[in-house]
Design an enzyme around this catalytic site. Structure first.
Site, PDB file in Angstrom:
ATOM      1  N   ASP A 125      61.990  41.419  25.965  1.00 23.73           N
ATOM      2  CA  ASP A 125      62.617  40.178  25.459  1.00 23.73           C
ATOM      3  C   ASP A 125      63.288  40.287  24.083  1.00 23.73           C
ATOM      4  O   ASP A 125      63.162  39.362  23.258  1.00 23.73           O
ATOM      5  CB  ASP A 125      61.584  39.045  25.408  1.00 23.73           C
ATOM      6  N   CYS A 128      54.633  37.509  25.001  1.00 24.76           N
ATOM      7  CA  CYS A 128      55.153  38.303  26.116  1.00 24.76           C
ATOM      8  C   CYS A 128      54.771  39.769  26.028  1.00 24.76           C
ATOM      9  O   CYS A 128      54.529  40.410  27.051  1.00 24.76           O
ATOM     10  CB  CYS A 128      56.664  38.099  26.230  1.00 24.76           C
ATOM     11  N   HIS A 141      65.618  31.501  31.713  1.00 28.82           N
ATOM     12  CA  HIS A 141      65.177  30.184  32.163  1.00 28.82           C
ATOM     13  C   HIS A 141      66.332  29.298  32.642  1.00 28.82           C
ATOM     14  O   HIS A 141      67.414  29.309  32.046  1.00 28.82           O
ATOM     15  CB  HIS A 141      64.514  29.436  30.995  1.00 28.82           C
ATOM     16  N   LYS A 175      62.633  37.207  34.067  1.00 22.90           N
ATOM     17  CA  LYS A 175      61.383  36.520  34.403  1.00 22.90           C
ATOM     18  C   LYS A 175      61.456  35.039  34.059  1.00 22.90           C
ATOM     19  O   LYS A 175      62.309  34.618  33.275  1.00 22.90           O
ATOM     20  CB  LYS A 175      60.199  37.180  33.689  1.00 22.90           C
TER      21      LYS A 175
END
Ligand SMILES: [Zn+2]
Length: 205
Positions: A15, A140, A59, A101
């Site tokens: 990330d 994460c 997202h 994800k």
């Protein structure tokens, strides 16, 4: 670190996206400071034919982790927006493996393994050791490391290539203690790069 490191290792970059770096909507303090050392590792791994895998938060705009939908966080890493892009200074190779994800509105995923093909991909690549870097230590990174251990990978935290959110000041330290207590090993960026280079020299001579 034994010499087995050479053939069966993968680097996981968690990330390192614009929104998690200074200037982003969910910026991790000093989040961009890990980019240069991670780039060095990306170079060392790819030069030696070892896989590098990038995870990203990806997202929908009505994601359940966002404040306005009852979640903990401001909106971040919305699919196909600049905030969701990898940081422009991160050297993502053209053929890099990217794992997206938490792509559905009603599910969150802190771990790169959660609801993704990551474990299968690593197994197909015959990876035994994973080295985890990125953002954020206390969310994460932590959950990715824990799931890597659950999937029986020998798992290392690259201790100077991670940064935490630290809603509480000690959250990152706590996360590191937790990962280590579950079996993760700590390694520095420099030592890892050295090990990779040493193996490369040995296997080419
Ligand atoms: Zn998220």
């Amino acid at each position: 670190v034994d010499l087995n490191i050479g053939r069966k290792s993968a680097l996981i970059v968690v990330d390192v996206q614009r929104d998690f770096c200074p200037g982003g909507t969910l910026a991790v303090s000093e989040g961009d400071e890990i980019i240069e050392p991670i780039n060095n590792l990306i170079k060392a791994f790819t030069k030696n034919g070892l896989p590098v895998i990038f995870t990203r938060d990806w997202h929908p705009k009505n994601h359940s982790s966002f404040n306005e939908y009852g979640g903990l966080w401001p909106p971040h890493c919305i699919q196909n927006t600049p905030g969701a892009e990898f940081h422009p200074k991160l050297n993502v190779p053209k053929d890099a493996i990217t794992i997206s994800k938490a792509t559905e509105s009603n599910k969150d995923a802190y771990s790169g393994f959660e609801g993704t093909e990551l474990a299968n991909i690593l197994r197909k690549l015959n990876v035994k050791n994973v080295f985890v870097s990125g953002l954020a230590t206390d969310y994460c990174v932590k959950n990715t490391v824990i799931d890597a251990l659950k999937n029986h990978f020998t798992t290392h935290i690259i201790i100077d290539c991670i940064r935490g959110v630290n809603l509480k000041l000690t959250d990152s330290d706590k996360a590191i203690r937790k990962m280590v207590s579950l079996g993760a090993k700590k390694i520095s960026c420099e030592r890892l790069a050295m090990s990779i280079r040493r193996v490369a020299v040995l296997s080419s001579s």
